[in-house]
Design a protein around this motif. Structure first.
Motif, short mmCIF file in Angstrom:
data_model
loop_
_atom_site.label_atom_id
_atom_site.label_comp_id
_atom_site.label_asym_id
_atom_site.label_seq_id
_atom_site.Cartn_x
_atom_site.Cartn_y
_atom_site.Cartn_z
N SER A 72 0.90 -1.14 -0.18
CA SER A 72 0.19 0.12 -0.10
C SER A 72 0.93 1.23 0.04
CB SER A 72 -1.12 -0.20 1.32
OG SER A 72 -0.24 0.23 2.46
N PHE A 73 2.23 1.19 0.15
CA PHE A 73 3.08 2.37 0.20
C PHE A 73 2.91 3.49 -0.69
CE2 PHE A 73 7.10 2.63 -2.05
CZ PHE A 73 6.94 1.43 -2.67
N ILE A 74 2.65 3.23 -1.85
CA ILE A 74 2.63 4.24 -2.91
C ILE A 74 1.29 4.87 -3.00
CG2 ILE A 74 2.64 4.71 -5.48
CD1 ILE A 74 5.01 2.85 -5.67
N PHE A 75 0.19 4.01 -2.91
CA PHE A 75 -1.20 4.46 -3.11
C PHE A 75 -1.42 5.30 -1.76
CE2 PHE A 75 -5.45 2.59 -1.62
CZ PHE A 75 -6.18 3.77 -2.02
N LEU A 76 -1.02 4.71 -0.58
CA LEU A 76 -1.20 5.81 0.71
C LEU A 76 -0.36 6.97 0.47
CD1 LEU A 76 -0.90 4.50 4.43
CD2 LEU A 76 0.49 6.31 3.86
N ALA A 77 0.87 7.02 -0.04
CA ALA A 77 1.58 8.31 -0.12
C ALA A 77 0.96 9.27 -0.84
CB ALA A 77 2.86 7.97 -0.85
N ASP A 78 0.13 8.77 -2.15
CA ASP A 78 -0.77 9.63 -2.89
C ASP A 78 -2.11 10.04 -2.13
OD1 ASP A 78 1.38 9.73 -5.03
OD2 ASP A 78 0.28 7.91 -5.98
N LEU A 79 -2.56 9.02 -1.62
CA LEU A 79 -3.98 9.21 -1.02
C LEU A 79 -3.84 10.39 0.29
CD1 LEU A 79 -6.88 8.44 -0.97
CD2 LEU A 79 -6.28 6.93 0.86
N VAL A 80 -3.01 10.25 1.03
CA VAL A 80 -3.00 11.06 2.31
C VAL A 80 -2.50 12.53 1.91
CG1 VAL A 80 -2.32 9.53 3.87
CG2 VAL A 80 -0.48 10.51 3.00
N ARG A 81 -1.84 12.72 0.72
CA ARG A 81 -1.64 13.90 0.05
C ARG A 81 -2.73 14.90 -0.16
NH1 ARG A 81 3.73 13.33 -3.21
NH2 ARG A 81 2.78 11.50 -3.57
N LYS A 82 -3.85 13.88 -0.68
CA LYS A 82 -5.13 14.69 -0.96
C LYS A 82 -6.12 14.88 0.18
CE LYS A 82 -4.35 12.43 -5.65
NZ LYS A 82 -3.49 13.66 -6.31
N LEU A 83 -5.74 14.31 1.50
CA LEU A 83 -6.76 14.44 2.36
C LEU A 83 -6.44 15.62 3.15
CD1 LEU A 83 -6.66 10.69 3.86
CD2 LEU A 83 -8.43 11.87 2.17
N LYS A 84 -7.52 16.29 3.78
CA LYS A 84 -7.64 17.78 3.93
C LYS A 84 -7.68 17.67 5.72
CE LYS A 84 -9.30 19.88 0.26
NZ LYS A 84 -9.87 18.93 -0.87
N MET A 85 -8.02 16.59 6.42
CA MET A 85 -8.11 16.73 7.72
C MET A 85 -6.64 16.49 8.48
SD MET A 85 -8.64 13.47 6.41
CE MET A 85 -10.42 13.23 6.23
N PRO A 86 -6.45 16.72 9.97
CA PRO A 86 -5.35 16.38 10.34
C PRO A 86 -5.18 14.92 10.43
CG PRO A 86 -6.95 17.65 11.97
CD PRO A 86 -7.60 17.57 10.46
N LEU A 87 -4.15 14.35 10.22
CA LEU A 87 -3.81 12.77 10.18
C LEU A 87 -2.63 12.35 10.81
CD1 LEU A 87 -2.32 11.92 7.64
CD2 LEU A 87 -4.59 12.49 6.39
N ASP A 88 -2.64 11.17 11.21
CA ASP A 88 -1.40 10.51 11.55
C ASP A 88 -1.37 9.35 10.55
OD1 ASP A 88 -1.49 11.72 14.05
OD2 ASP A 88 -2.37 10.21 15.10
#
Ligand code: IMP
Ligand code: MG
Length: 179
Positions: free
Chosen positions: A45-61
């Motif tokens: 999941s590492f590439i998918f996750l890296a792309d996805l989280v950069r499009k998420l707007k909430m604060p996240l860990d």
């Protein structure tokens, strides 16, 4: 006579980008700014996750878990083994599992149940690719990218024997007979 491996593009990088944008929009809309803990399943999941989280707007860990499955010849089900546990606090958190692909569904079903033991506020599942043809357990996928045929896929994080993770497209790995 031997065999040669070929790669056939199934989902190109532009299509992947569109799918990741659509998933991020759905997640942003549903969580509506609530803080999120994103748990990626190593390594696929590492590439998918890296792309996805950069499009998420909430604060996240972000954290990762390692899972491996192995067959037991005496039983019909595989056993999943956790090789890396989550390192962050999950109690009371909104947790989103990010998985590259679901096939039998055993890995994601195991992880979803396992993470509930940490008493999170919620656990949801985001999967880029679903191969439902060989499903062995019922599985609810909250955010699904694409349904794919029962082929072995590589690229965009997915591997065969550790290789091909760096391909920008998702490809079908085919063995072709050679005379
Ligand atoms: P499941 O437990 O059968 O759903 O398997 C899920 C895991 O198997 C995924 O996280 C992948 O690591 C691996 N997997 C399943 N199908 C493929 C594939 O087509 N290519 C690469 N890995 C796959
Ligand atoms: Mg995986």
């Amino acid at each position: 006579m031997g065999s040669q491996t070929t790669l056939k593009i199934l989902i190109d990088s532009q299509n992947i980008e569109d799918v990741v944008c659509r998933l991020a929009d759905e997640i942003n809309r549903d969580y509506n700014g609530k803080p999120l803990t994103v748990i990626g399943v190593l390594c696929g999941s590492f590439i998918f996750l890296a792309d996805l989280v950069r499009k998420l707007k909430m604060p996240l860990d972000v954290d990762f878990v390692g899972l491996s499955s192995y067959g037991d010849g005496r039983e019909t089900t595989e056993h999943i083994h956790m090789t890396k546990c989550p390192g962050c606090e999950l109690a009371g958190r909104e947790v989103l599992i990010v998985e590259d692909i679901t096939d039998t569904g055993l890995t994601s079903a195991f992880l979803t149940e396992h993470l509930k033991r940490y008493k999170p506020a919620s656990v949801k599942l985001c999967v880029l690719l679903d191969k439902p043809a060989r499903r062995r357990v019922s599985l609810h996928i909250d955010y699904l990218g694409l349904t794919v045929p029962d082929e072995f896929l590589v690229g965009y994080g997915l591997d065969y024997a550790g290789k091909y993770r760096n391909l920008t497209d998702i490809c079908i790995l085919e063995d072709e007979a050679e005379c």
